[in-house]
Design an enzyme around this catalytic site. Sequence first.
Site, short mmCIF file in Angstrom:
data_model
loop_
_atom_site.label_atom_id
_atom_site.label_comp_id
_atom_site.label_asym_id
_atom_site.label_seq_id
_atom_site.Cartn_x
_atom_site.Cartn_y
_atom_site.Cartn_z
N ILE A 42 0.86 -1.19 0.00
CA ILE A 42 0.00 0.00 0.00
C ILE A 42 0.90 1.24 0.00
CG2 ILE A 42 -1.96 1.16 1.07
CD1 ILE A 42 -2.53 -1.36 2.66
N PRO A 43 1.56 1.52 -1.13
CA PRO A 43 2.37 2.74 -1.16
C PRO A 43 1.47 3.96 -0.98
CG PRO A 43 2.18 1.79 -3.35
CD PRO A 43 1.55 0.81 -2.40
N HIS A 44 1.94 4.93 -0.23
CA HIS A 44 1.14 6.13 0.02
C HIS A 44 2.03 7.27 0.46
CE1 HIS A 44 1.43 3.91 3.83
NE2 HIS A 44 1.43 5.10 4.41
N ALA A 45 1.50 8.46 0.29
CA ALA A 45 2.23 9.64 0.75
C ALA A 45 1.27 10.82 0.85
CB ALA A 45 3.36 9.99 -0.21
#
Length: 147
Positions: free
Chosen positions: A62-65
């Site tokens: 779950i890549p996120h920023a």
Amino acid sequence: MEIMTISGINLEMQGKTKAEILEEFADLAVVNGKVTDAAGFYKDLCLREEESTTGFGGGIAIPHAKSTFVTEVGVLVGRGENQVAWEAMDDQPVHCWICLLVPETGGQEHLRLLSQLSRKLMDPDFVGKLKTGTENEILTLVQGVIS
């Protein structure tokens, strides 16, 4: 605008490395009108990965920023044939991603989405559909969690 649309799903991710996958997501976010600068958002995704892995396990990350380049909250989904090293919690490679896009000021929304999706990733039926479903099935599946 909607948080997730069919155009935010790519079931043919080509990346062979974490960096390549994150770059694909940054480009997809721009195409979907949720990010103003792909390079800037890519850098923010990479910085977040340096803090700790977003590899959930079971082949999913779950890549996120939170980013100043994100204009509105969004969710992108990607899947690919390549098994990508991701330093996941189970030390297994990843081939399925849910990317969260959150404006710099969207702290609560960020936590809500992350919590809802993380909880749902414990459900084998949800994970199975995420890994094998069509674009329309995935759109319905994820929208049912984030709405």
